[in-house]
Design a protein around this motif. Structure first.
Motif, mmCIF file in Angstrom:
data_model
loop_
_atom_site.group_PDB
_atom_site.id
_atom_site.type_symbol
_atom_site.label_atom_id
_atom_site.label_comp_id
_atom_site.label_asym_id
_atom_site.label_seq_id
_atom_site.Cartn_x
_atom_site.Cartn_y
_atom_site.Cartn_z
ATOM 1 N N ASN A 1 36.662 40.293 51.065
ATOM 2 C CA ASN A 1 36.488 40.816 49.712
ATOM 3 C C ASN A 1 36.301 39.651 48.753
ATOM 4 O O ASN A 1 37.134 38.742 48.718
ATOM 5 N N TYR A 30 39.101 49.125 48.533
ATOM 6 C CA TYR A 30 39.397 48.277 49.684
ATOM 7 C C TYR A 30 39.962 49.105 50.840
ATOM 8 O O TYR A 30 39.600 48.906 52.005
ATOM 9 N N GLU A 54 30.692 45.952 53.967
ATOM 10 C CA GLU A 54 30.876 45.130 52.770
ATOM 11 C C GLU A 54 29.742 45.299 51.770
ATOM 12 O O GLU A 54 29.614 44.503 50.829
ATOM 13 N N ASN A 73 38.189 41.996 40.620
ATOM 14 C CA ASN A 73 38.473 42.195 42.034
ATOM 15 C C ASN A 73 38.263 43.668 42.380
ATOM 16 O O ASN A 73 38.263 44.542 41.508
ATOM 17 N N LEU A 74 38.095 43.943 43.668
ATOM 18 C CA LEU A 74 38.033 45.323 44.119
ATOM 19 C C LEU A 74 39.323 46.051 43.773
ATOM 20 O O LEU A 74 40.406 45.468 43.829
ATOM 21 N N GLY A 123 40.506 38.130 52.817
ATOM 22 C CA GLY A 123 40.426 39.322 53.651
ATOM 23 C C GLY A 123 41.435 39.270 54.765
ATOM 24 O O GLY A 123 42.444 38.553 54.685
#
Length: 850
Positions: free
Chosen positions: A528, A505, A765, A499-500, A820
């Motif tokens: 995301n 983010y 993004e 994951n980010l 998101g």
């Protein structure tokens, strides 16, 4: 009969609320017809073009009035010679342009206001005469300045606020937003940074020019806003009578101008997929349309063969397993986990044959790939008006039938998905991402089982010719089966979740807020993707069963189609349209269909202190979701959807029966609104009318159809009758597919204004494809209806996207889960991160074995 006596030109600056303004004008102002042009049109002799209109309304839009690309031809309005001057009302961007044209300035507002209701104080003159208090919705990141006193005094009693100021003598202030008159502003600490007074309306002292900063068309603006518009029109008519003694008609009364701009949102469809397919992409494909089963013309409607059975406590998974469809391709639209009369009343199970017809579309390729078994045909979309959507509309019309059980929403038809990148293409936004996977894919379902959860009934159906034996066999199998409780199987997946990180983010959140502060967007729905690699699972059906048990949702779905696996527990309906119902009035047949959107915006956790702690109550969730920030997020999308819907169904045909209601789901509480519209088609002759009745049908909305008149540089003027232009102005027969095409992508996944926001999000993004996430999944029914949900709270994988691990090259699946939230000027970085993580966890826990 509504007689057209006056014409207003509306200048559309590519805003996502424009059609709501058009509806307000046409429904509130008697005898008015609106013509729409885009702000960037190149119109020869623009002053002469304006002479045939009674007035102009300049709409809102993203950007800054000093940027020529944002305002286009608007500045020409303020420079008209006296013989061409006409009444003009500027709204938001139009208002700001008016102020700058006559000596004022426009600067950033320290704390932007979007979707916020505020009290506005006026001087009870001009367009505000006699309306009393007024509380409009504001959408603006910029403020117009003409009065130095406004930034040193905060009292609404300061009389000098309503006098022209030095250097801007031609403009007279009419209304202000005073902090002192908005005591609830203390709920929003950020607003304390704004000036004590913000200009809300002006008029020119000698010319018929007015402007307002706020949005009178918003669903949450009060009735005084509509009266203000009526007052403006009254003043405009009086000015015309006194100063425009000669009507400049030049022989054309109703201007209908076709736009060459593919992004024109005032037409019913935005064309997609019109570039030539590369030669190498055509290699290896052959076949003819009739050979593969795609009809070239309308065929005779086939009746629906069906049997109705008691449900007898059978569940959707048990029925799927009895049909032996947990292996291989499958399409299941499952409302059983959260069945409710208003959303989850039916589940649809497609009983696919070994070689069903599958229709795929890839972004940027002007063809449909029609698959049947190993055979593939390319269908050139150049012959289909409106690209892929035009093809699907023609396909469904060719398979149209009226001979089924009206209680069942799906008789047969297309079930599948439209990915986010295909949605972007309807806005003419070119993306650099090419995944190699279909961006749209639908399978033609001829056999199905539909579960009516409310009446506890099963409907076994087929639209195949002479298929009674199959219907009887399945009905017998379902009615005699012995079944036990559904078992949820645990699967060892060994998941690795990527994951980010929080820093990345939050950087994206800051970029979103910078675009909002600059006036380029009101709201940006940032997303995301998380990627999960697991042990290879050849049969993902047990994973879906686990997800539906964890996340009870009204729009769950299990899709195995063309190498895609989608496990969805979506709570959000995107759009549903009913089958058209016909009524007869003399020699005219009128068909009506109800279109419904159900946007979700605003989220709180049910278990904020962890799954082992008590859940918060509905009352507590309602209080948390009643803040200005949460309501503003929802309102912006509601106004956007009203705009999309008005653009097809016309003025006065949209209503909001449910506004910002809190609903409870397995892990979250959500703020939900319902927006509905009435789609009407009129026909002069009668030929096989569907569901024909002779009594008037009730409609959820008022019925004053309007199709905005599109515009273009070609300026081909067409004359029409002075009478009601419904038939004259109507486009080709419109269906729910027209509304679908005009409304993508889902506004709850983009922000507003939609087109500018989508372009910004694509950059923020990192130009990554969202894929099926943020797209839609659902069906188009051969009876003329349809229903689609937004792909959220979902996981998807492609069979080709496997990874090898270790020396033994063990195959691992690669799943994608998107999440998101809507970023606004009031968002906090920590709050948005936590919301995204909560949404992500509601789906990824199926892989963790929670």
């Amino acid at each position: 009969m509504h007689r057209i006596t006056s014409r207003i030109l509306f200048i559309d600056a590519y805003d996502s609320f424009s059609n709501n303004i058009i509806s307000l004008l046409e429904t509130r102002l008697e005898g008015v017809q609106v013509t729409t042009i885009k702000v960037d049109e190149e119109i020869p002799d623009f002053p002469a073009f304006l002479d045939s209109f009674d007035a102009v309304v300049v709409g809102p839009g993203p950007g800054h009035p000093a940027n020529r690309k944002d305002v286009g031809l608007i500045p020409q309005l303020w420079q008209l010679e006296d013989e061409h001057v006409l009444p003009i009302l500027g709204i938001c961007l139009g208002f700001q342009s008016l102020v700058t044209a006559f000596g004022g300035s426009v600067v950033r507002l320290p704390a932007p206001r979007h979707g916020i209701v505020r009290n506005v104080t006026h001087n009870d003159t001009s367009i505000f005469k006699g309306i009393g208090s007024i509380a409009p919705v504001q959408y603006h990141s910029l403020q117009a300045q003409i009065h130095p006193a406004a930034y040193t005094h905060g009292s609404s009693n300061a009389s000098d606020h309503f006098s022209p100021s030095k250097g801007v003598e031609e403009l007279e202030p009419l209304a202000w937003d005073f902090r002192a008159d908005n005591h609830n502003s203390t709920q929003i600490p950020q607003y304390r940074a704004n000036p004590e007074a913000i200009l809300m309306a002006v008029k020119h002292r000698t010319k018929p020019l007015h402007g307002v900063q706020f949005h009178p068309e918003s669903i949450c603006s009060d009735a005084s806003c509509r009266q203000m518009v009526a007052n403006w029109w009254s003043e405009a008519q009086q000015w015309n009578q006194q100063h425009r003694t000669r009507r400049f008609r030049h022989g054309f009364d109703n201007k209908t101008v076709e736009s060459s701009d593919p992004t024109d949102t005032s037409v019913n469809f935005r064309a997609i997929g019109r570039i030539d397919l590369q030669d190498d992409a055509r290699e290896g494909f052959s076949g003819t349309m009739n050979e593969i089963g795609v009809p070239a013309s309308t065929t005779k409607a086939r009746p629906v063969v069906s049997r109705v059975l008691p449900l007898n406590a059978l569940t959707v998974p048990q029925i799927c397993e009895l049909l032996e469809m947990e292996d291989g391709d499958a399409v299941v639209l499952d409302s059983e986990p959260h069945k409710r009369a208003d959303v989850g009343s039916h589940s649809v199970i497609g009983a696919l044959e070994p070689k069903p017809l599958r229709l795929d579309y890839h972004v940027g390729c002007a063809v449909i790939k029609a698959h049947r078994g190993d055979r593939i045909e390319l269908i050139d979309l150049a012959s289909h008006h409106d690209g892929a959507f035009g093809f699907f509309k023609a396909f469904m019309n060719a398979h149209r039938t009226t001979q089924g059980d009206a209680r069942v929403p799906f008789w047969g038809g297309l079930i599948g998905y439209i990915g986010y990148e295909a949605c972007l293409e309807t806005l003419s936004i070119k993306t650099s991402c090419r995944t190699g996977h279909p961006d749209m894919s639908f399978v033609f379902v001829e056999r199905s089982v539909v579960i009516d959860h409310g009446n506890q009934q099963l409907h076994v159906q087929s639209i195949k010719p002479d298929d009674d034996d199959w219907v009887s066999m399945i009905a017998s199998k379902l009615s005699t089966c012995v079944h036990g409780p559904q078992q949820v199987t645990s699967i060892a997946l060994d998941p690795t979740i990527t994951n980010l990180n929080v820093s990345t983010y939050k950087t994206k959140i800051r970029k979103c807020q910078e675009y909002i502060r600059s006036g380029d967007s009101y709201e940006l729905c940032l997303t995301n993707p998380a990627h999960i690699t697991t042990h290879h699972v050849p049969n993902p059906w047990p994973l879906y069963l686990n997800l539906r048990s964890l996340n009870a949702a009204p729009f769950s779905a299990y899709i195995r189609l063309g190498g895609l696996t989608l496990l969805s527990s979506s709570p959000e309906r995107f759009m549903r349209w009913t089958r058209p119902v016909a009524t007869l009035d003399g020699n005219t047949r009128e068909e009506r269909s109800t279109v419904q959107f159900r946007p979700i915006k605003g989220t709180v956790k049910r278990y904020p202190d962890g799954p082992d702690r008590p859940a918060i109550s509905l009352e507590q969730a309602t209080a948390l979701l009643s803040t200005p920030k949460e309501r503003a997020e929802n309102l912006m999308i509601v106004d956007l959807i009203r705009h999309d819907l008005h653009g097809v169904v016309g003025s006065g045909n949209v209503c909001v029966p449910k506004l910002m209601v809190v609903e409870e789901y397995a892990t979250l509480f959500q703020l939900v609104t319902v927006v509905e519209g009435t789609l009407t088609n009129r026909h002069a002759s009668i030929s096989n009318p569907p569901s024909l009745t002779t009594s008037s049908q009730s409609s959820p909305c008022s019925s004053r159809p309007h199709t905005p008149v599109s515009s273009a540089s070609s300026l081909e003027y067409l004359e029409t009758s002075e009478e009601d232009p419904q038939c004259c102005r109507a486009a080709a027969h419109k269906t729910g597919i027209d509304v679908l095409a005009a409304s993508l992508p889902p506004g709850s996944m983009t922000g507003a204004p939609k087109r500018r926001s989508c372009a910004l999000l694509h950059e923020i993004e990192g130009r990554q494809a969202r894929g099926i996430y943020s797209g839609i999944v659902g069906y188009m029914d051969v009876g003329g209806g349809g229903d689609f949900s937004v792909v959220i709270r979902s996981a998807f994988r492609w069979d080709s996207d496997t990874v090898d691990k270790g020396a033994m090259h063990h195959k691992r699946d690669r799943w994608t889960v998107g999440a998101g939230g809507a970023i606004t000027s009031l968002s906090t970085e920590d709050g948005e991160w936590e919301e995204m993580v909560a949404k992500l966890a509601s789906t990824t826990r199926v892989f963790r074995g929670d």
